[in-house]
Design a protein around this motif. Structure first.
Motif, PDB file in Angstrom:
ATOM      1  N   GLY A  14       0.881  -1.223   0.108  1.00  0.00           N
ATOM      2  CA  GLY A  14       0.144   0.096  -0.055  1.00  0.00           C
ATOM      3  C   GLY A  14       0.850   1.326  -0.039  1.00  0.00           C
ATOM      4  N   TRP A  15       0.081   2.358   0.323  1.00  0.00           N
ATOM      5  CA  TRP A  15       1.000   3.727   0.441  1.00  0.00           C
ATOM      6  C   TRP A  15       0.732   4.309   1.791  1.00  0.00           C
ATOM      7  N   ALA A  16       1.713   4.912   2.203  1.00  0.00           N
ATOM      8  CA  ALA A  16       1.501   5.862   3.460  1.00  0.00           C
ATOM      9  C   ALA A  16       2.570   7.022   3.440  1.00  0.00           C
ATOM     10  N   ASN A  17       2.090   8.081   3.951  1.00  0.00           N
ATOM     11  CA  ASN A  17       2.955   9.145   4.065  1.00  0.00           C
ATOM     12  C   ASN A  17       4.274   9.182   5.050  1.00  0.00           C
ATOM     13  N   ASN A  18       4.949  10.086   5.197  1.00  0.00           N
ATOM     14  CA  ASN A  18       5.882  10.104   6.312  1.00  0.00           C
ATOM     15  C   ASN A  18       5.541  10.477   7.410  1.00  0.00           C
ATOM     16  N   LYS A  19       4.757  11.482   7.767  1.00  0.00           N
ATOM     17  CA  LYS A  19       4.184  12.134   8.891  1.00  0.00           C
ATOM     18  C   LYS A  19       2.777  12.583   8.586  1.00  0.00           C
ATOM     19  N   PHE A  20       1.761  11.912   9.444  1.00  0.00           N
ATOM     20  CA  PHE A  20       0.339  12.864   9.123  1.00  0.00           C
ATOM     21  C   PHE A  20       0.306  14.117   9.828  1.00  0.00           C
ATOM     22  N   ASP A  21      -0.082  15.005   8.779  1.00  0.00           N
ATOM     23  CA  ASP A  21      -0.265  16.322   9.361  1.00  0.00           C
ATOM     24  C   ASP A  21      -1.702  16.814   9.108  1.00  0.00           C
TER      25      ASP A  21
ATOM     26  N   VAL B 255      -7.964  13.004 -10.170  1.00  0.00           N
ATOM     27  CA  VAL B 255      -8.543  12.864  -9.050  1.00  0.00           C
ATOM     28  C   VAL B 255      -7.451  12.891  -8.037  1.00  0.00           C
ATOM     29  N   ARG B 256      -7.978  13.646  -6.957  1.00  0.00           N
ATOM     30  CA  ARG B 256      -6.932  13.895  -5.663  1.00  0.00           C
ATOM     31  C   ARG B 256      -7.927  13.412  -4.431  1.00  0.00           C
ATOM     32  N   LEU B 257      -7.140  12.626  -3.730  1.00  0.00           N
ATOM     33  CA  LEU B 257      -7.508  12.201  -2.342  1.00  0.00           C
ATOM     34  C   LEU B 257      -6.949  12.971  -1.407  1.00  0.00           C
ATOM     35  N   MET B 258      -7.510  13.633  -0.698  1.00  0.00           N
ATOM     36  CA  MET B 258      -7.130  14.391   0.486  1.00  0.00           C
ATOM     37  C   MET B 258      -7.592  13.714   1.755  1.00  0.00           C
ATOM     38  N   PHE B 259      -6.427  13.358   2.507  1.00  0.00           N
ATOM     39  CA  PHE B 259      -6.649  12.630   3.784  1.00  0.00           C
ATOM     40  C   PHE B 259      -6.961  13.558   5.002  1.00  0.00           C
ATOM     41  N   ARG B 260      -8.016  13.697   5.525  1.00  0.00           N
ATOM     42  CA  ARG B 260      -8.256  14.448   6.428  1.00  0.00           C
ATOM     43  C   ARG B 260      -8.000  14.182   7.868  1.00  0.00           C
ATOM     44  N   SER B 261      -8.223  12.747   7.881  1.00  0.00           N
ATOM     45  CA  SER B 261      -7.877  11.828   9.460  1.00  0.00           C
ATOM     46  C   SER B 261      -7.447  10.510   9.081  1.00  0.00           C
ATOM     47  N   ASN B 262      -7.113   9.968  10.218  1.00  0.00           N
ATOM     48  CA  ASN B 262      -6.819   8.718  10.126  1.00  0.00           C
ATOM     49  C   ASN B 262      -7.397   7.990  11.436  1.00  0.00           C
ATOM     50  N   TRP B 263      -7.084   6.824  11.796  1.00  0.00           N
ATOM     51  CA  TRP B 263      -7.547   6.190  13.042  1.00  0.00           C
ATOM     52  C   TRP B 263      -6.924   6.318  14.434  1.00  0.00           C
ATOM     53  N   GLY B 264      -6.332   7.421  14.530  1.00  0.00           N
ATOM     54  CA  GLY B 264      -5.788   7.945  16.007  1.00  0.00           C
ATOM     55  C   GLY B 264      -4.249   7.851  15.751  1.00  0.00           C
ATOM     56  N   SER B 265      -3.561   7.704  14.720  1.00  0.00           N
ATOM     57  CA  SER B 265      -1.987   8.027  14.670  1.00  0.00           C
ATOM     58  C   SER B 265      -1.487   9.208  14.423  1.00  0.00           C
ATOM     59  N   ASP B 266      -0.338   9.614  15.021  1.00  0.00           N
ATOM     60  CA  ASP B 266       0.287  10.689  14.613  1.00  0.00           C
ATOM     61  C   ASP B 266       1.375  10.731  13.835  1.00  0.00           C
ATOM     62  N   ARG B 267       1.660   9.580  13.321  1.00  0.00           N
ATOM     63  CA  ARG B 267       2.695   9.184  12.709  1.00  0.00           C
ATOM     64  C   ARG B 267       2.623   9.070  11.019  1.00  0.00           C
ATOM     65  N   SER B 268       1.533   8.513  10.534  1.00  0.00           N
ATOM     66  CA  SER B 268       1.401   8.628   9.128  1.00  0.00           C
ATOM     67  C   SER B 268      -0.079   8.188   9.043  1.00  0.00           C
ATOM     68  N   VAL B 269      -0.442   8.619   7.639  1.00  0.00           N
ATOM     69  CA  VAL B 269      -1.668   7.918   7.234  1.00  0.00           C
ATOM     70  C   VAL B 269      -1.378   7.068   5.884  1.00  0.00           C
ATOM     71  N   GLY B 270      -2.204   5.970   5.813  1.00  0.00           N
ATOM     72  CA  GLY B 270      -2.048   4.994   4.599  1.00  0.00           C
ATOM     73  C   GLY B 270      -3.061   4.505   4.103  1.00  0.00           C
ATOM     74  N   LEU B 271      -3.081   3.993   2.937  1.00  0.00           N
ATOM     75  CA  LEU B 271      -4.218   3.398   2.136  1.00  0.00           C
ATOM     76  C   LEU B 271      -3.668   2.274   1.193  1.00  0.00           C
ATOM     77  N   GLY B 272      -4.335   1.201   1.027  1.00  0.00           N
ATOM     78  CA  GLY B 272      -4.072  -0.010   0.367  1.00  0.00           C
ATOM     79  C   GLY B 272      -4.288   0.030  -1.121  1.00  0.00           C
ATOM     80  N   GLU B 273      -5.492   0.200  -1.668  1.00  0.00           N
ATOM     81  CA  GLU B 273      -5.727   0.405  -2.834  1.00  0.00           C
ATOM     82  C   GLU B 273      -6.989   1.106  -3.404  1.00  0.00           C
ATOM     83  N   VAL B 274      -7.127   1.582  -4.325  1.00  0.00           N
ATOM     84  CA  VAL B 274      -8.093   2.723  -4.803  1.00  0.00           C
ATOM     85  C   VAL B 274      -8.570   2.172  -6.379  1.00  0.00           C
ATOM     86  N   GLU B 275      -9.871   2.074  -6.367  1.00  0.00           N
ATOM     87  CA  GLU B 275     -10.309   2.000  -7.811  1.00  0.00           C
ATOM     88  C   GLU B 275     -11.259   3.219  -8.191  1.00  0.00           C
ATOM     89  N   ILE B 276     -11.294   3.581  -9.378  1.00  0.00           N
ATOM     90  CA  ILE B 276     -12.092   4.591  -9.888  1.00  0.00           C
ATOM     91  C   ILE B 276     -12.987   4.194 -10.936  1.00  0.00           C
TER      92      ILE B 276
END
Length: 170
Positions: free
Chosen positions: A22-29, A108-129
């Motif tokens: 999947g994908w994840a950023n380096n630090k969730f902001d 198509v842009r996916l803007m990540f507004r929150s995750n499930w409680g971590s301050d370290r990163s946000v990640g996603l596995g797969e996307v279908e459009i």
């Protein structure tokens, strides 16, 4: 954890540790919010109508994406972007589908507004459009009627009109 993993057709299996990570950023902001941008092949504009996500990424579930805004642009990868949906992903290891207002998109842009409680990163596995189904044309009308009469069968047919997102991923 590369953005190209979002469109490789593979979902991470945490038990066997197989599939793409999947994908994840380096630090969730949560202020500046991270995003991933997809471009359609050959710089084409598509009319999208559904988006599907799988949250499973090779990280703790607290880092999985939660509140995500779906934005589109027909101009450039830099925008301007128009929001077409705000979705809340469940913290489950399964495909989650969302109908969106049909909209033209080159990007198509996916803007990540929150995750499930971590301050370290946000990640996603797969996307279908998926392209929007035009009920006015022959095959689209059949799919629309099947979705009304037989929701499961109609959804299976709709999967065959998936847009291939093989342009650049940023």
């Amino acid at each position: 954890l590369n953005a190209n993993n979002l469109i490789d057709g593979q979902v991470y299996n945490p038990t066997s540790k197989t599939g793409s990570a999947g994908w994840a950023n380096n630090k969730f902001d949560p202020v500046n919010m991270d995003y991933v941008t997809f471009a359609f092949a050959k710089d084409e504009v598509k009319r999208i109508g559904k988006i599907a996500f799988n949250n499973v990424v090779a990280l703790n579930p607290e880092r999985w994406a939660k509140d995500t805004q779906v934005q589109v642009s027909t101009d450039s990868a830099d925008g301007p972007y128009t929001p077409i949906a705000q979705v809340t992903l469940k913290r489950v290891a399964e495909k989650q589908e969302f109908l969106v207002l049909p909209a033209n998109a080159r990007y198509v842009r996916l803007m990540f507004r929150s995750n499930w409680g971590s301050d370290r990163s946000v990640g996603l596995g797969e996307v279908e459009i998926y392209e929007a189904i035009d009920a006015d044309n022959g095959i689209g009308g059949v799919i629309a009627r099947l979705e009304e009469d037989f929701p499961v069968r109609g959804a299976e047919l709709a999967q065959h009109v998936q847009v291939v997102v093989d342009g650049p991923v940023a």
